[in-house]
Design a protein around this motif. Structure first.
Motif, mmCIF file in Angstrom:
data_model
loop_
_atom_site.group_PDB
_atom_site.id
_atom_site.type_symbol
_atom_site.label_atom_id
_atom_site.label_comp_id
_atom_site.label_asym_id
_atom_site.label_seq_id
_atom_site.Cartn_x
_atom_site.Cartn_y
_atom_site.Cartn_z
ATOM 1 N N ALA A 212 49.145 35.483 101.543
ATOM 2 C CA ALA A 212 50.445 35.724 102.173
ATOM 3 C C ALA A 212 50.995 34.471 102.821
ATOM 4 O O ALA A 212 52.211 34.263 102.856
ATOM 5 N N ALA A 297 48.639 45.890 104.446
ATOM 6 C CA ALA A 297 50.100 45.750 104.412
ATOM 7 C C ALA A 297 50.623 45.036 105.654
ATOM 8 O O ALA A 297 51.474 44.135 105.563
ATOM 9 N N THR A 298 50.119 45.422 106.814
ATOM 10 C CA THR A 298 50.605 44.802 108.058
ATOM 11 C C THR A 298 50.139 43.357 108.175
ATOM 12 O O THR A 298 50.887 42.500 108.665
ATOM 13 N N TRP A 301 52.376 41.174 105.972
ATOM 14 C CA TRP A 301 53.648 40.907 106.656
ATOM 15 C C TRP A 301 53.466 39.883 107.766
ATOM 16 O O TRP A 301 54.247 38.930 107.888
ATOM 17 N N ARG A 304 52.764 36.331 106.602
ATOM 18 C CA ARG A 304 53.911 35.746 105.902
ATOM 19 C C ARG A 304 55.021 35.385 106.882
ATOM 20 O O ARG A 304 55.933 34.634 106.554
ATOM 21 N N SER A 305 54.954 35.927 108.090
ATOM 22 C CA SER A 305 56.009 35.724 109.083
ATOM 23 C C SER A 305 55.836 34.397 109.813
ATOM 24 O O SER A 305 54.893 33.640 109.571
#
Length: 414
Positions: A212, A297-298, A301, A304-305
């Motif tokens: 990610a 999933a979290t 995210w 990737r943030s």
């Protein structure tokens, strides 16, 4: 009474009850009690066997016995419960001791051979001292504050790990070291992640975080490291040991995990909690898998943030423990990595409501998790880890929103 309750709630919310002096004091008290308990445990033992008929360092006996078998050219025997148990008994001059299974991939024989080159007690001392030093060095690098070494040493999971002669220090050092070096030395970080494959259940989510965040060099280094470990084990031990390892996996899964051979109260996972509450194996796996999907999933995210790296690292350390169905209370040494990174972000940006109290709960929970689960069925370790992960995500989301608002303000003013 209402006034007292309001005061307690206010203190928990603000965290003002946990002053630096109190934190140091609590750590010293726990260290003294733990040291006295260990001294008494050894003093009343019969040589290397304690009053309960268990070896000093309990689980370390399987590492030592596997090392002795390897010195004898019989490393594959370590994956046979009967032969491994016989080797463990031979370590203690044929005395009856409980069976502690050998479930590690063949490249972990390197550690076993090293410690088995010494008598049992010095081997145990070397193993614990070296891995504990690596753990402390890692925590000090992550959180370079005066009280870090004291509080990290008194972390209850440390005492549990010492009592079991287990590898929680090594796991925490590899995971924490990899996170600490991820930006400055990505290839070395990848090597440490590859070495963490000796406990593959803790590495399930690491590739997701690395992909990610597009950390390709660390991914490549981890792959090459694992490939090298496998190749070296094939060259030194032969292919039969790998066949024995894969054959033993069914015993590990069915007897140790699914049937609760280890004890549901010792395992701090959603799977174990469900089984302890009476769920069948399929339901327990479904719950664990659902949690794993949410974590994956979290984390994807989050990594990737653009949120602070401390929050990403804390979340990954916590999620790595939550994702596996087989995590023992001594494995919670790795929770110190999550606490340290979260605390570092808090010291930089300020702590919010309940965060200090939650960190304190995460610090103390290994001390009570086994007993509480055994007496009441309440999986306190799992609950606290879920809360810490949730708070980390919440802080990440609100931090990102604050950054977005701050970036938009000049435009709005213009």
């Amino acid at each position: 009474m209402a006034h007292i309750w309001q005061g307690i709630c206010k203190a928990l919310r603000s965290g003002e009850w946990l002053t630096p002096a109190r934190a140091r004091g609590y750590a010293v008290i726990l260290l003294v009690i733990g040291s006295l308990a260990f001294a008494g445990w050894i003093a009343v033992s019969d040589g290397l066997i304690d009053r309960n008929g268990k070896p000093i360092g309990t689980d370390f006996s399987n590492v030592y016995a596997a090392g002795m078998l390897t010195w004898q050219g019989k490393s594959a025997d370590a994956y046979d419960p009967a032969l491994q148990h016989a080797a463990e008994q031979a370590t203690f001059d044929g005395r009856e001791v409980p069976f502690y299974g050998w479930h590690y991939p063949p490249f972990f024989f390197a550690i076993a051979v090293l410690v088995a080159s010494l008598p049992y007690a010095p081997g145990l001392a070397l193993w614990l001292a070296a891995s504990f030093a690596a753990y402390l060095a890692t925590l000090r690098a992550i959180l370079p504050r005066p009280e870090t070494l004291l509080i990290a040493s008194a972390f209850p999971a440390v005492l549990i790990n010492i009592g079991h002669g287990q590898n929680g220090f090594l796991t925490a050092a590899l995971l924490g070291g990899a996170l600490h070096l991820l930006d400055r030395r990505p290839w070395i970080a990848g090597v440490l992640i590859g070495l963490l494959a000796y406990k593959p259940q803790f590495g399930v989510l690491i590739p997701i975080a690395l992909m990610a965040s597009r950390r390709w060099s660390s991914i490549m280094a981890a792959i090459l490291t694992i490939a090298a470990l496998i190749a070296i084990s094939f060259a030194t031990l032969g292919s039969s040991v790998w066949h024995a390892f894969f054959d033993s996996m069914n015993f590990t899964q069915v007897v140790v995990l699914e049937q609760g051979g280890t004890g549901w109260e010792k395992i701090q996972s959603a799977f174990s909690a469900a089984r302890n509450w009476g769920a069948d194996v399929h339901t327990a796996y479904a719950i664990q898998i659902a949690l794993g999907i949410i974590l994956a999933a979290t984390l994807a995210w989050l990594w990737r943030s653009e949120v602070a790296f401390e929050l990403k690292a804390s979340a990954l350390a916590t999620a790595s423990l939550l994702a596996t169905p087989y995590v023992l209370d001594y494995d919670l040494v790795a929770l110190a990595i999550a606490i340290a990174y979260f605390a570092r972000h808090g010291f930089k940006c300020g702590f919010r409501d309940y965060e200090i109290s939650l960190l304190a709960a995460a610090w103390i929970v290994p001390l009570v998790s086994r007993g509480l689960a055994g007496a009441t069925g309440i999986p306190s370790g799992l609950i606290v880890m879920l809360a810490l992960y949730g708070f980390t995500l919440h802080r990440a989301m609100t931090s990102r929103e604050s950054a977005t608002i701050a970036a938009a303000q000049p435009i709005a003013q213009a």
